[in-house]
Motif scaffolding. Structure first.
Motif, PDB file in Angstrom:
ATOM      1  N   VAL A 189      43.030  74.905  31.424  1.00  0.00           N
ATOM      2  CA  VAL A 189      43.785  75.402  32.570  1.00  0.00           C
ATOM      3  C   VAL A 189      45.051  74.566  32.739  1.00  0.00           C
ATOM      4  CG1 VAL A 189      43.757  75.759  35.054  1.00  0.00           C
ATOM      5  CG2 VAL A 189      41.698  76.198  33.695  1.00  0.00           C
ATOM      6  N   GLN A 190      46.144  75.234  32.970  1.00  0.00           N
ATOM      7  CA  GLN A 190      47.411  74.546  33.263  1.00  0.00           C
ATOM      8  C   GLN A 190      48.014  75.132  34.537  1.00  0.00           C
ATOM      9  OE1 GLN A 190      49.631  74.958  29.525  1.00  0.00           O
ATOM     10  NE2 GLN A 190      49.152  72.818  29.101  1.00  0.00           N
ATOM     11  N   LEU A 191      48.559  74.229  35.357  1.00  0.00           N
ATOM     12  CA  LEU A 191      49.228  74.604  36.599  1.00  0.00           C
ATOM     13  C   LEU A 191      50.654  74.089  36.537  1.00  0.00           C
ATOM     14  CD1 LEU A 191      46.407  73.579  39.113  1.00  0.00           C
ATOM     15  CD2 LEU A 191      46.868  75.860  38.208  1.00  0.00           C
ATOM     16  N   ALA A 192      51.609  74.969  36.724  1.00  0.00           N
ATOM     17  CA  ALA A 192      53.024  74.591  36.635  1.00  0.00           C
ATOM     18  C   ALA A 192      53.699  74.827  37.978  1.00  0.00           C
ATOM     19  CB  ALA A 192      53.707  75.402  35.541  1.00  0.00           C
ATOM     20  N   GLU A 193      54.042  73.721  38.650  1.00  0.00           N
ATOM     21  CA  GLU A 193      54.731  73.812  39.935  1.00  0.00           C
ATOM     22  C   GLU A 193      56.234  73.941  39.728  1.00  0.00           C
ATOM     23  OE1 GLU A 193      51.492  70.537  40.761  1.00  0.00           O
ATOM     24  OE2 GLU A 193      52.952  70.956  39.180  1.00  0.00           O
ATOM     25  N   SER A 194      56.872  74.615  40.662  1.00  0.00           N
ATOM     26  CA  SER A 194      58.333  74.718  40.668  1.00  0.00           C
ATOM     27  C   SER A 194      58.805  74.933  42.098  1.00  0.00           C
ATOM     28  CB  SER A 194      58.808  75.869  39.768  1.00  0.00           C
ATOM     29  OG  SER A 194      58.296  77.100  40.231  1.00  0.00           O
ATOM     30  N   GLY A 195      60.101  74.764  42.306  1.00  0.00           N
ATOM     31  CA  GLY A 195      60.681  75.043  43.614  1.00  0.00           C
ATOM     32  C   GLY A 195      61.006  73.831  44.445  1.00  0.00           C
ATOM     33  N   GLY A 196      60.657  72.649  43.944  1.00  0.00           N
ATOM     34  CA  GLY A 196      60.988  71.449  44.688  1.00  0.00           C
ATOM     35  C   GLY A 196      62.471  71.161  44.642  1.00  0.00           C
ATOM     36  N   GLY A 197      62.899  70.179  45.422  1.00  0.00           N
ATOM     37  CA  GLY A 197      64.297  69.801  45.441  1.00  0.00           C
ATOM     38  C   GLY A 197      64.625  69.014  46.681  1.00  0.00           C
ATOM     39  N   MET A 198      65.915  68.909  46.970  1.00  0.00           N
ATOM     40  CA  MET A 198      66.379  68.184  48.143  1.00  0.00           C
ATOM     41  C   MET A 198      66.914  69.185  49.160  1.00  0.00           C
ATOM     42  SD  MET A 198      69.187  65.121  48.470  1.00  0.00           S
ATOM     43  CE  MET A 198      68.134  63.962  47.639  1.00  0.00           C
ATOM     44  N   VAL A 199      66.585  68.947  50.416  1.00  0.00           N
ATOM     45  CA  VAL A 199      67.005  69.848  51.471  1.00  0.00           C
ATOM     46  C   VAL A 199      67.268  69.027  52.728  1.00  0.00           C
ATOM     47  CG1 VAL A 199      64.645  70.333  52.244  1.00  0.00           C
ATOM     48  CG2 VAL A 199      66.445  72.046  52.619  1.00  0.00           C
ATOM     49  N   GLU A 200      68.123  69.537  53.594  1.00  0.00           N
ATOM     50  CA  GLU A 200      68.385  68.873  54.869  1.00  0.00           C
ATOM     51  C   GLU A 200      67.217  69.122  55.825  1.00  0.00           C
ATOM     52  OE1 GLU A 200      72.245  67.351  54.142  1.00  0.00           O
ATOM     53  OE2 GLU A 200      71.432  67.441  56.158  1.00  0.00           O
ATOM     54  N   ALA A 201      67.035  68.184  56.742  1.00  0.00           N
ATOM     55  CA  ALA A 201      66.014  68.376  57.773  1.00  0.00           C
ATOM     56  C   ALA A 201      66.258  69.701  58.506  1.00  0.00           C
ATOM     57  CB  ALA A 201      66.046  67.217  58.760  1.00  0.00           C
ATOM     58  N   GLY A 202      65.164  70.426  58.737  1.00  0.00           N
ATOM     59  CA  GLY A 202      65.255  71.736  59.367  1.00  0.00           C
ATOM     60  C   GLY A 202      65.341  72.878  58.371  1.00  0.00           C
ATOM     61  N   GLY A 203      65.547  72.538  57.116  1.00  0.00           N
ATOM     62  CA  GLY A 203      65.674  73.545  56.083  1.00  0.00           C
ATOM     63  C   GLY A 203      64.335  74.037  55.560  1.00  0.00           C
ATOM     64  N   SER A 204      64.412  74.872  54.531  1.00  0.00           N
ATOM     65  CA  SER A 204      63.217  75.493  53.958  1.00  0.00           C
ATOM     66  C   SER A 204      63.211  75.368  52.447  1.00  0.00           C
ATOM     67  CB  SER A 204      63.166  76.976  54.335  1.00  0.00           C
ATOM     68  OG  SER A 204      63.085  77.160  55.725  1.00  0.00           O
ATOM     69  N   LEU A 205      62.011  75.354  51.902  1.00  0.00           N
ATOM     70  CA  LEU A 205      61.792  75.428  50.462  1.00  0.00           C
ATOM     71  C   LEU A 205      60.547  76.266  50.222  1.00  0.00           C
ATOM     72  CD1 LEU A 205      62.341  71.760  49.166  1.00  0.00           C
ATOM     73  CD2 LEU A 205      63.769  73.743  48.631  1.00  0.00           C
ATOM     74  N   ARG A 206      60.495  76.876  49.042  1.00  0.00           N
ATOM     75  CA  ARG A 206      59.300  77.621  48.647  1.00  0.00           C
ATOM     76  C   ARG A 206      58.831  77.093  47.308  1.00  0.00           C
ATOM     77  NH1 ARG A 206      58.525  83.718  46.375  1.00  0.00           N
ATOM     78  NH2 ARG A 206      56.545  84.234  47.402  1.00  0.00           N
ATOM     79  N   LEU A 207      57.638  76.544  47.303  1.00  0.00           N
ATOM     80  CA  LEU A 207      57.037  76.050  46.074  1.00  0.00           C
ATOM     81  C   LEU A 207      56.182  77.142  45.447  1.00  0.00           C
ATOM     82  CD1 LEU A 207      55.846  72.485  47.169  1.00  0.00           C
ATOM     83  CD2 LEU A 207      58.096  73.211  46.359  1.00  0.00           C
ATOM     84  N   SER A 208      56.175  77.156  44.125  1.00  0.00           N
ATOM     85  CA  SER A 208      55.342  78.081  43.373  1.00  0.00           C
ATOM     86  C   SER A 208      54.457  77.302  42.414  1.00  0.00           C
ATOM     87  CB  SER A 208      56.204  79.058  42.564  1.00  0.00           C
ATOM     88  OG  SER A 208      57.025  79.843  43.401  1.00  0.00           O
ATOM     89  N   CYS A 209      53.287  77.842  42.150  1.00  0.00           N
ATOM     90  CA  CYS A 209      52.359  77.234  41.193  1.00  0.00           C
ATOM     91  C   CYS A 209      51.794  78.353  40.333  1.00  0.00           C
ATOM     92  CB  CYS A 209      51.253  76.502  41.924  1.00  0.00           C
ATOM     93  SG  CYS A 209      49.924  75.921  40.847  1.00  0.00           S
ATOM     94  N   ALA A 210      52.248  78.395  39.087  1.00  0.00           N
ATOM     95  CA  ALA A 210      51.797  79.413  38.153  1.00  0.00           C
ATOM     96  C   ALA A 210      50.659  78.861  37.306  1.00  0.00           C
ATOM     97  CB  ALA A 210      52.953  79.858  37.269  1.00  0.00           C
ATOM     98  N   ALA A 211      49.548  79.569  37.283  1.00  0.00           N
ATOM     99  CA  ALA A 211      48.367  79.122  36.553  1.00  0.00           C
ATOM    100  C   ALA A 211      48.243  79.867  35.235  1.00  0.00           C
ATOM    101  CB  ALA A 211      47.114  79.337  37.390  1.00  0.00           C
ATOM    102  N   SER A 212      47.720  79.167  34.241  1.00  0.00           N
ATOM    103  CA  SER A 212      47.382  79.781  32.966  1.00  0.00           C
ATOM    104  C   SER A 212      46.065  79.197  32.487  1.00  0.00           C
ATOM    105  CB  SER A 212      48.486  79.538  31.927  1.00  0.00           C
ATOM    106  OG  SER A 212      48.674  78.161  31.705  1.00  0.00           O
ATOM    107  N   GLY A 213      45.367  79.939  31.626  1.00  0.00           N
ATOM    108  CA  GLY A 213      44.100  79.472  31.097  1.00  0.00           C
ATOM    109  C   GLY A 213      42.891  79.903  31.894  1.00  0.00           C
ATOM    110  N   THR A 214      43.119  80.422  33.080  1.00  0.00           N
ATOM    111  CA  THR A 214      42.047  80.989  33.896  1.00  0.00           C
ATOM    112  C   THR A 214      42.674  81.924  34.918  1.00  0.00           C
ATOM    113  OG1 THR A 214      40.043  80.472  35.174  1.00  0.00           O
ATOM    114  CG2 THR A 214      42.040  79.277  35.763  1.00  0.00           C
TER     115      THR A 214
END
Length: 120
Positions: free
Chosen positions: A2-27
């Motif tokens: 099983v592998q899990l690949a996260e993405s979507g991180g980064g730098m943002v100002e306080a009050g801002g938004s981010l969306r993280l994703s985690c794509a799975a493979s192998g199951t």
């Protein structure tokens, strides 16, 4: 494997938004509880949110009302929508799948992590 690949991180100002994703493979994640955890240097990894196979969600008190975990089983992916971000949300965020079943038992899997930095 099983592998899990996260993405979507980064730098943002306080009050801002981010969306993280985690794509799975192998199951296929549809029958498993998925989670997001975070860790800062010198501290233990802590729970952020989990979502069961039935869609039941659970959140750390510190993120309730600001973060939303969701899953798309067709895409074998879990998401973490983070709104109203605070500097104290700065951490490496890890995706987790709980107790993947094998003939000999079960085990958890973790992704490599994605850095989230919230500037004040």
């Amino acid at each position: 494997q099983v592998q899990l690949a996260e993405s979507g991180g980064g730098m943002v100002e306080a009050g801002g938004s981010l969306r993280l994703s985690c794509a799975a493979s192998g199951t296929l994640i549809s029958t498993y509880t998925m989670g997001w955890y975070r860790q800062t240097p010198g501290k233990q990894r802590e729970l952020v949110a989990t979502i069961s196979s039935a869609g039941t969600t659970n959140y750390a008190d510190s993120v309730k009302g600001r973060f939303t975990i969701s899953r798309d089983n067709a895409k074998n992916t879990v998401y973490l929508q983070m709104n109203s971000l605070k500097p104290e949300d700065t951490a490496v965020y890890y995706c987790n799948v709980e107790r993947v079943r094998y003939w000999w038992g079960s085990r958890d899997y973790w992704g490599q992590g994605t850095q989230v930095t919230v500037a004040s």
